[in-house]
Design a protein around this motif. Structure first.
Motif, PDB file in Angstrom:
ATOM      1  N   MET A   1     -14.769 -52.007  23.128  1.00  0.00           N
ATOM      2  CA  MET A   1     -14.224 -51.770  21.796  1.00  0.00           C
ATOM      3  C   MET A   1     -15.314 -52.060  20.774  1.00  0.00           C
ATOM      4  O   MET A   1     -16.004 -53.054  20.851  1.00  0.00           O
ATOM      5  CB  MET A   1     -13.002 -52.664  21.569  1.00  0.00           C
ATOM      6  N   GLY A   2     -15.473 -51.187  19.760  1.00  0.00           N
ATOM      7  CA  GLY A   2     -16.521 -51.313  18.760  1.00  0.00           C
ATOM      8  C   GLY A   2     -16.161 -52.286  17.648  1.00  0.00           C
ATOM      9  O   GLY A   2     -15.096 -52.898  17.635  1.00  0.00           O
ATOM     10  N   SER A   3     -17.060 -52.399  16.720  1.00  0.00           N
ATOM     11  CA  SER A   3     -16.882 -53.269  15.571  1.00  0.00           C
ATOM     12  C   SER A   3     -15.848 -52.678  14.610  1.00  0.00           C
ATOM     13  O   SER A   3     -15.833 -51.477  14.357  1.00  0.00           O
ATOM     14  CB  SER A   3     -18.238 -53.423  14.860  1.00  0.00           C
ATOM     15  N   LYS A   4     -14.962 -53.543  14.120  1.00  0.00           N
ATOM     16  CA  LYS A   4     -13.955 -53.140  13.132  1.00  0.00           C
ATOM     17  C   LYS A   4     -14.026 -54.109  11.966  1.00  0.00           C
ATOM     18  O   LYS A   4     -13.944 -55.318  12.157  1.00  0.00           O
ATOM     19  CB  LYS A   4     -12.553 -53.177  13.745  1.00  0.00           C
ATOM     20  N   THR A   5     -14.170 -53.569  10.757  1.00  0.00           N
ATOM     21  CA  THR A   5     -14.301 -54.390   9.554  1.00  0.00           C
ATOM     22  C   THR A   5     -13.095 -54.224   8.657  1.00  0.00           C
ATOM     23  O   THR A   5     -12.663 -53.096   8.386  1.00  0.00           O
ATOM     24  CB  THR A   5     -15.581 -53.995   8.773  1.00  0.00           C
ATOM     25  N   LEU A   6     -12.574 -55.349   8.169  1.00  0.00           N
ATOM     26  CA  LEU A   6     -11.512 -55.359   7.182  1.00  0.00           C
ATOM     27  C   LEU A   6     -12.108 -55.829   5.865  1.00  0.00           C
ATOM     28  O   LEU A   6     -12.710 -56.903   5.803  1.00  0.00           O
ATOM     29  CB  LEU A   6     -10.377 -56.303   7.604  1.00  0.00           C
ATOM     30  N   ARG A   7     -11.975 -55.011   4.808  1.00  0.00           N
ATOM     31  CA  ARG A   7     -12.507 -55.346   3.487  1.00  0.00           C
ATOM     32  C   ARG A   7     -11.374 -55.539   2.499  1.00  0.00           C
ATOM     33  O   ARG A   7     -10.570 -54.636   2.267  1.00  0.00           O
ATOM     34  CB  ARG A   7     -13.428 -54.238   2.980  1.00  0.00           C
ATOM     35  N   LEU A   8     -11.345 -56.704   1.881  1.00  0.00           N
ATOM     36  CA  LEU A   8     -10.324 -57.047   0.894  1.00  0.00           C
ATOM     37  C   LEU A   8     -10.723 -56.549  -0.483  1.00  0.00           C
ATOM     38  O   LEU A   8     -11.866 -56.754  -0.924  1.00  0.00           O
ATOM     39  CB  LEU A   8     -10.147 -58.573   0.846  1.00  0.00           C
ATOM     40  N   ILE A   9      -9.785 -55.922  -1.181  1.00  0.00           N
ATOM     41  CA  ILE A   9      -9.970 -55.534  -2.579  1.00  0.00           C
ATOM     42  C   ILE A   9      -8.881 -56.220  -3.385  1.00  0.00           C
ATOM     43  O   ILE A   9      -7.697 -56.039  -3.124  1.00  0.00           O
ATOM     44  CB  ILE A   9      -9.871 -54.011  -2.771  1.00  0.00           C
ATOM     45  N   LEU A  10      -9.296 -57.012  -4.368  1.00  0.00           N
ATOM     46  CA  LEU A  10      -8.352 -57.702  -5.251  1.00  0.00           C
ATOM     47  C   LEU A  10      -7.952 -56.790  -6.412  1.00  0.00           C
ATOM     48  O   LEU A  10      -8.648 -55.810  -6.717  1.00  0.00           O
ATOM     49  CB  LEU A  10      -8.972 -58.996  -5.770  1.00  0.00           C
ATOM     50  N   GLY A  11      -6.879 -57.133  -7.081  1.00  0.00           N
ATOM     51  CA  GLY A  11      -6.334 -56.306  -8.154  1.00  0.00           C
ATOM     52  C   GLY A  11      -7.235 -56.120  -9.355  1.00  0.00           C
ATOM     53  O   GLY A  11      -7.038 -55.183 -10.134  1.00  0.00           O
ATOM     54  N   ASP A  12      -8.223 -56.990  -9.525  1.00  0.00           N
ATOM     55  CA  ASP A  12      -9.158 -56.824 -10.641  1.00  0.00           C
ATOM     56  C   ASP A  12     -10.516 -56.309 -10.159  1.00  0.00           C
ATOM     57  O   ASP A  12     -11.518 -56.435 -10.847  1.00  0.00           O
ATOM     58  CB  ASP A  12      -9.314 -58.119 -11.435  1.00  0.00           C
ATOM     59  N   GLN A  13     -10.542 -55.696  -8.983  1.00  0.00           N
ATOM     60  CA  GLN A  13     -11.778 -55.160  -8.403  1.00  0.00           C
ATOM     61  C   GLN A  13     -11.653 -53.666  -8.090  1.00  0.00           C
ATOM     62  O   GLN A  13     -12.206 -53.175  -7.126  1.00  0.00           O
ATOM     63  CB  GLN A  13     -12.134 -55.942  -7.128  1.00  0.00           C
ATOM     64  N   LEU A  14     -10.953 -52.956  -8.929  1.00  0.00           N
ATOM     65  CA  LEU A  14     -10.668 -51.543  -8.693  1.00  0.00           C
ATOM     66  C   LEU A  14     -11.783 -50.678  -9.281  1.00  0.00           C
ATOM     67  O   LEU A  14     -11.588 -49.929 -10.224  1.00  0.00           O
ATOM     68  CB  LEU A  14      -9.301 -51.172  -9.293  1.00  0.00           C
ATOM     69  N   ASN A  15     -12.955 -50.768  -8.699  1.00  0.00           N
ATOM     70  CA  ASN A  15     -14.145 -50.096  -9.199  1.00  0.00           C
ATOM     71  C   ASN A  15     -14.564 -49.001  -8.221  1.00  0.00           C
ATOM     72  O   ASN A  15     -15.193 -49.284  -7.203  1.00  0.00           O
ATOM     73  CB  ASN A  15     -15.275 -51.119  -9.396  1.00  0.00           C
ATOM     74  N   CYS A  16     -14.241 -47.754  -8.549  1.00  0.00           N
ATOM     75  CA  CYS A  16     -14.561 -46.649  -7.630  1.00  0.00           C
ATOM     76  C   CYS A  16     -16.061 -46.417  -7.517  1.00  0.00           C
ATOM     77  O   CYS A  16     -16.507 -45.713  -6.616  1.00  0.00           O
ATOM     78  CB  CYS A  16     -13.849 -45.374  -8.061  1.00  0.00           C
ATOM     79  N   ASN A  17     -16.858 -47.030  -8.402  1.00  0.00           N
ATOM     80  CA  ASN A  17     -18.310 -46.891  -8.350  1.00  0.00           C
ATOM     81  C   ASN A  17     -18.984 -47.983  -7.529  1.00  0.00           C
ATOM     82  O   ASN A  17     -20.215 -48.025  -7.452  1.00  0.00           O
ATOM     83  CB  ASN A  17     -18.896 -46.880  -9.764  1.00  0.00           C
ATOM     84  N   HIS A  18     -18.221 -48.868  -6.922  1.00  0.00           N
ATOM     85  CA  HIS A  18     -18.807 -49.918  -6.090  1.00  0.00           C
ATOM     86  C   HIS A  18     -19.496 -49.275  -4.888  1.00  0.00           C
ATOM     87  O   HIS A  18     -19.022 -48.267  -4.339  1.00  0.00           O
ATOM     88  CB  HIS A  18     -17.726 -50.902  -5.622  1.00  0.00           C
ATOM     89  N   SER A  19     -20.583 -49.866  -4.461  1.00  0.00           N
ATOM     90  CA  SER A  19     -21.364 -49.300  -3.356  1.00  0.00           C
ATOM     91  C   SER A  19     -20.566 -49.203  -2.050  1.00  0.00           C
ATOM     92  O   SER A  19     -20.904 -48.398  -1.177  1.00  0.00           O
ATOM     93  CB  SER A  19     -22.645 -50.108  -3.134  1.00  0.00           C
ATOM     94  N   TRP A  20     -19.504 -49.990  -1.905  1.00  0.00           N
ATOM     95  CA  TRP A  20     -18.665 -49.903  -0.709  1.00  0.00           C
ATOM     96  C   TRP A  20     -18.150 -48.480  -0.477  1.00  0.00           C
ATOM     97  O   TRP A  20     -17.939 -48.065   0.652  1.00  0.00           O
ATOM     98  CB  TRP A  20     -17.453 -50.814  -0.845  1.00  0.00           C
ATOM     99  N   PHE A  21     -17.894 -47.769  -1.562  1.00  0.00           N
ATOM    100  CA  PHE A  21     -17.178 -46.498  -1.458  1.00  0.00           C
ATOM    101  C   PHE A  21     -18.085 -45.274  -1.455  1.00  0.00           C
ATOM    102  O   PHE A  21     -17.610 -44.147  -1.518  1.00  0.00           O
ATOM    103  CB  PHE A  21     -16.145 -46.401  -2.588  1.00  0.00           C
ATOM    104  N   GLU A  22     -19.392 -45.489  -1.359  1.00  0.00           N
ATOM    105  CA  GLU A  22     -20.333 -44.364  -1.377  1.00  0.00           C
ATOM    106  C   GLU A  22     -20.166 -43.455  -0.166  1.00  0.00           C
ATOM    107  O   GLU A  22     -20.381 -42.255  -0.257  1.00  0.00           O
ATOM    108  CB  GLU A  22     -21.775 -44.872  -1.455  1.00  0.00           C
ATOM    109  N   LYS A  23     -19.811 -44.031   0.970  1.00  0.00           N
ATOM    110  CA  LYS A  23     -19.601 -43.214   2.166  1.00  0.00           C
ATOM    111  C   LYS A  23     -18.389 -43.739   2.919  1.00  0.00           C
ATOM    112  O   LYS A  23     -18.012 -44.907   2.799  1.00  0.00           O
ATOM    113  CB  LYS A  23     -20.835 -43.214   3.063  1.00  0.00           C
ATOM    114  N   THR A  24     -17.787 -42.872   3.687  1.00  0.00           N
ATOM    115  CA  THR A  24     -16.647 -43.287   4.505  1.00  0.00           C
ATOM    116  C   THR A  24     -17.156 -43.729   5.872  1.00  0.00           C
ATOM    117  O   THR A  24     -18.188 -43.277   6.339  1.00  0.00           O
ATOM    118  CB  THR A  24     -15.633 -42.138   4.678  1.00  0.00           C
ATOM    119  N   ASP A  25     -16.401 -44.628   6.466  1.00  0.00           N
ATOM    120  CA  ASP A  25     -16.756 -45.167   7.771  1.00  0.00           C
ATOM    121  C   ASP A  25     -15.448 -45.503   8.480  1.00  0.00           C
ATOM    122  O   ASP A  25     -14.674 -46.336   8.006  1.00  0.00           O
ATOM    123  CB  ASP A  25     -17.620 -46.416   7.588  1.00  0.00           C
ATOM    124  N   ASP A  26     -15.185 -44.849   9.582  1.00  0.00           N
ATOM    125  CA  ASP A  26     -13.925 -45.047  10.312  1.00  0.00           C
ATOM    126  C   ASP A  26     -13.762 -46.457  10.870  1.00  0.00           C
ATOM    127  O   ASP A  26     -12.655 -46.846  11.230  1.00  0.00           O
ATOM    128  CB  ASP A  26     -13.788 -44.026  11.437  1.00  0.00           C
TER     129      ASP A  26
END
Length: 159
Positions: free
Chosen positions: A1-26
């Protein structure tokens, strides 16, 4: 089984320009949650809570439209344990995540909660900057290190 990452986003961190969202990763799943511990720690106006929840739901939908994996716990979901800690521990174990990541919270209270959570995790974790401030969390302290006066104007000018 491969690596699985869970990333928490809080209610005051709704920034679509954050580097996290530059690419999708299953292998990466984002989690957002509406929880009573956040609505009830002090008295909030109901419109403030409704506004936060509406913004969070819209952001989750935005992420899904960009093909990001998301878990969204609504306040009245049957499997919502109403606590950041309890929800995270349960989901990490249930879904076999091997890594947990979060952005630095703006609130000291939430910062302590997340430090406590990560100290108890049995999986690797990483903390990221929110990328929504001009300076990072350590910059002010470093600027005034060794100085005898602490005039914010001098920091603002340096920025």
């Amino acid at each position: 089984m491969g690596s699985k990452t869970l990333r928490l986003i809080l209610g005051d961190q709704l920034n679509c320009n954050h580097s996290w969202f530059e690419k999708t990763d299953d292998s990466v799943t984002y989690i957002m949650m509406e929880i009573r511990t956040e609505t009830d720690y002090v008295t909030h106006h109901i419109q403030k809570i409704a506004g936060f929840f509406a913004a969070m739901r819209q952001f989750s939908s935005f992420l899904e439209s960009k093909k990001h994996q998301c878990i969204y716990l609504k306040i009245n979901d049957q499997d919502n344990l109403q606590s950041l800690e309890e929800n995270l521990f349960f989901i990490i174990q249930r879904d076999h995540y091997t890594r947990f990541e979060y952005q630095l919270p703006d609130e000291y209270r939430v910062d302590l909660i997340l430090k406590n959570i990560t100290s108890q995790l049995s999986v690797a974790f990483k903390v990221y900057d929110t990328e929504h401030f001009f300076s990072n969390r350590d910059e002010l302290g470093k600027f005034f290190e060794g100085k005898k006066t602490f005039l914010m104007e001098s920091f603002y000018r340096a920025m």
